[in-house]
Design an enzyme around this catalytic site. Sequence first.
Site, PDB file in Angstrom:
ATOM      1  N   LYS A  75       0.809  -1.233   0.000  1.00  0.00           N
ATOM      2  CA  LYS A  75       0.000   0.000   0.000  1.00  0.00           C
ATOM      3  C   LYS A  75       0.842   1.283   0.000  1.00  0.00           C
ATOM      4  CE  LYS A  75      -4.033  -1.850   2.414  1.00  0.00           C
ATOM      5  NZ  LYS A  75      -4.956  -1.632   3.531  1.00  0.00           N
ATOM      6  N   GLY A 139       0.318   1.870   9.352  1.00  0.00           N
ATOM      7  CA  GLY A 139      -0.296   2.361   8.116  1.00  0.00           C
ATOM      8  C   GLY A 139      -1.772   2.689   8.277  1.00  0.00           C
ATOM      9  N   LYS A 165       7.039   6.410  16.923  1.00  0.00           N
ATOM     10  CA  LYS A 165       6.137   6.327  15.764  1.00  0.00           C
ATOM     11  C   LYS A 165       4.870   7.155  16.003  1.00  0.00           C
ATOM     12  CE  LYS A 165       5.603   2.284  13.656  1.00  0.00           C
ATOM     13  NZ  LYS A 165       5.473   0.797  13.576  1.00  0.00           N
TER      14      LYS A 165
HETATM   15  P1  NAP Z   1       1.122  -1.955  10.746  1.00  0.00           P
HETATM   16  O1  NAP Z   1       1.397  -0.811   9.862  1.00  0.00           O
HETATM   17  O2  NAP Z   1       2.094  -3.087  10.810  1.00  0.00           O
HETATM   18  O3  NAP Z   1       0.932  -1.369  12.248  1.00  0.00           O
HETATM   19  C1  NAP Z   1       0.722  -2.252  13.330  1.00  0.00           C
HETATM   20  C2  NAP Z   1       0.427  -1.427  14.586  1.00  0.00           C
HETATM   21  O4  NAP Z   1       0.042  -2.335  15.625  1.00  0.00           O
HETATM   22  C3  NAP Z   1       1.628  -0.647  15.111  1.00  0.00           C
HETATM   23  O5  NAP Z   1       1.158   0.552  15.678  1.00  0.00           O
HETATM   24  C4  NAP Z   1       2.187  -1.597  16.185  1.00  0.00           C
HETATM   25  O6  NAP Z   1       2.902  -0.931  17.200  1.00  0.00           O
HETATM   26  C5  NAP Z   1       0.897  -2.124  16.763  1.00  0.00           C
HETATM   27  N1  NAP Z   1       1.026  -3.395  17.467  1.00  0.00           N
HETATM   28  C6  NAP Z   1       1.294  -4.609  16.926  1.00  0.00           C
HETATM   29  N2  NAP Z   1       1.275  -5.556  17.888  1.00  0.00           N
HETATM   30  C7  NAP Z   1       0.982  -4.920  19.048  1.00  0.00           C
HETATM   31  C8  NAP Z   1       0.827  -5.359  20.390  1.00  0.00           C
HETATM   32  N3  NAP Z   1       0.958  -6.654  20.729  1.00  0.00           N
HETATM   33  N4  NAP Z   1       0.506  -4.437  21.347  1.00  0.00           N
HETATM   34  C9  NAP Z   1       0.349  -3.132  21.006  1.00  0.00           C
HETATM   35  N5  NAP Z   1       0.506  -2.654  19.753  1.00  0.00           N
HETATM   36  C10 NAP Z   1       0.821  -3.547  18.795  1.00  0.00           C
HETATM   37  O7  NAP Z   1      -0.291  -2.637  10.426  1.00  0.00           O
HETATM   38  P2  NAP Z   1      -1.560  -2.009   9.691  1.00  0.00           P
HETATM   39  O8  NAP Z   1      -1.466  -2.300   8.245  1.00  0.00           O
HETATM   40  O9  NAP Z   1      -1.771  -0.613  10.162  1.00  0.00           O
HETATM   41  O10 NAP Z   1      -2.735  -2.988  10.247  1.00  0.00           O
HETATM   42  C11 NAP Z   1      -3.131  -2.901  11.596  1.00  0.00           C
HETATM   43  C12 NAP Z   1      -4.409  -3.724  11.809  1.00  0.00           C
HETATM   44  O11 NAP Z   1      -5.460  -3.182  11.024  1.00  0.00           O
HETATM   45  C13 NAP Z   1      -4.298  -5.199  11.414  1.00  0.00           C
HETATM   46  O12 NAP Z   1      -4.938  -5.961  12.407  1.00  0.00           O
HETATM   47  C14 NAP Z   1      -5.048  -5.259  10.095  1.00  0.00           C
HETATM   48  O13 NAP Z   1      -5.615  -6.540   9.850  1.00  0.00           O
HETATM   49  C15 NAP Z   1      -6.144  -4.232  10.354  1.00  0.00           C
HETATM   50  N6  NAP Z   1      -6.745  -3.666   9.135  1.00  0.00           N
HETATM   51  C16 NAP Z   1      -8.100  -3.795   8.967  1.00  0.00           C
HETATM   52  C17 NAP Z   1      -8.694  -3.275   7.837  1.00  0.00           C
HETATM   53  C18 NAP Z   1     -10.167  -3.424   7.634  1.00  0.00           C
HETATM   54  O14 NAP Z   1     -10.643  -3.194   6.499  1.00  0.00           O
HETATM   55  N7  NAP Z   1     -10.945  -3.751   8.638  1.00  0.00           N
HETATM   56  C19 NAP Z   1      -7.922  -2.593   6.862  1.00  0.00           C
HETATM   57  C20 NAP Z   1      -6.542  -2.456   7.079  1.00  0.00           C
HETATM   58  C21 NAP Z   1      -5.971  -3.009   8.225  1.00  0.00           C
HETATM   59  P3  NAP Z   1       4.506  -0.618  17.034  1.00  0.00           P
HETATM   60  O15 NAP Z   1       4.588   0.592  16.179  1.00  0.00           O
HETATM   61  O16 NAP Z   1       4.973  -0.399  18.410  1.00  0.00           O
HETATM   62  O17 NAP Z   1       5.105  -1.845  16.384  1.00  0.00           O
END
Ligand code: NAP
Length: 295
Positions: A75, A139, A165
Site C-alpha cells: 500500500k 499504516g 512512531k
Molecule cells: P502496521 O502498519 O504493521 O501497524 C501495526 C500497529 O500495531 C503498530 O502501531 C504496532 O505498534 C501495533 N502493534 C502490533 N502488535 C501490538 C501489540 N501486541 N501491542 C500493542 N501494539 C501492537 O499494520 P496495519 O497495516 O496498520 O494494520 C493494523 C491492523 O489493522 C491489522 O490488524 C489489520 O488486519 C487491520 N486492518 C483492517 C482493515 C479493515 O478493512 N478492517 C484494513 C486495514 C488493516 P509498534 O509501532 O509499536 O510496532
Amino acid sequence: MKLNENITGKTKLLGLFGNPVEHTISPQLHNTLSELLGIDAVYIPMKVGKDSLGEAVKGMKACGFLGFNATIPFKEELLRHVDEITEEARLMGCANTVKNIDGRLLAYNTDAEGFVRSFEEELGCGFAGKKIALLGAGGTARSLGAKLVAKGAARLHIINRTIKKAEDLAAVIGQNTAGICTASDFEDREKLRDIIKSCDIIVNTTSAGMHPNTGESPLGGDMIFNGNQLVYDVIYNPSKTMFLKQAESFGCRTANGLGMLFYQGILAYEIWMDIKIPEHILRNVYTLFSNYLRK
Ligand code: NAP
C-alpha cells in the site's frame, strides 16, 4: 454442457496485488457486485513478488486493466509506481485502489472512507468536535488519523507501543492543525487512563488481539472506560476482540472492522465503474459477505 462465455475480449479487467493473497475475500466481493449489477467485469487476485510491484503495475497498464487494489505489503510502495495520487492518499502515505484513466494510473485510499462510512452507519455518530483516542501508529492509523482530523476531530490522542512512531505520526497528520494531535505510549497507566476516560471515541488500529492472539488487548486488562464512548476495532477476526469486550463490559457501544473492509471495497468498485451502487444491492451483498466470513 456449453462453452463458458463469462469472460470475453470485452470483459473489464480488475484485480488485487498482495503477498500473500490466498485468504483474500475481495474477489468474492467484487465478482458478486459485477454479477448483481450486470456489469461485464472480472476481478482476480495476484500474488506479486515482494520486489516486483513496479513491474506488476506496468503490466496492468500494458494489459489495459481498468483498475486494481493493493494490499499488504504494497500500500505504501504503490505511491511510487502510479502517475497521479489523490491529495488525501498522499497525506495518508498509502493507497489501496488504482484506476486506469486513459492510460494514466490514479491512486486513491478508500480504507479511511470505508472506516468513516462503517463507523457512522453502525455507531450513528460523526467525528466533528469529538475527542478521539487512536491506538496504533502504523499504516492504518495514518490513514484513519488523517481522515479523523479532516473530519473535524477536536482532539486526536495517538497512542502507540513505540512512542517515536506516535510522535512522528502526530507531526505528519497534525501539520496543518496545530494542537489537535498528541502522542503517548501505553506505559504511563495513569496518564493513559485519563486520556481514555476523557475521549468520546476510541479506535483501535493495532493488530493486538487479532487472530490467533485473541487474548491480547492494546490497552491491557486494567483500563477504565466511561461507558458513553463509541469504540471501534479495525480487526474483524475475531468478530469481538478482547478490547471490544472490555469496552462493552463498561457499557460502551462497539463495532468491528468488517464494515470498513466491506466499504473500502464498495468505494473502490464505485470509483472504477463511475457509479453509485443502489442501497438495496449494498444490503444484499453485505449479508452475503458477512455470512461468507462467518463460515
Ligand atoms: P502496521 O502498519 O504493521 O501497524 C501495526 C500497529 O500495531 C503498530 O502501531 C504496532 O505498534 C501495533 N502493534 C502490533 N502488535 C501490538 C501489540 N501486541 N501491542 C500493542 N501494539 C501492537 O499494520 P496495519 O497495516 O496498520 O494494520 C493494523 C491492523 O489493522 C491489522 O490488524 C489489520 O488486519 C487491520 N486492518 C483492517 C482493515 C479493515 O478493512 N478492517 C484494513 C486495514 C488493516 P509498534 O509501532 O509499536 O510496532
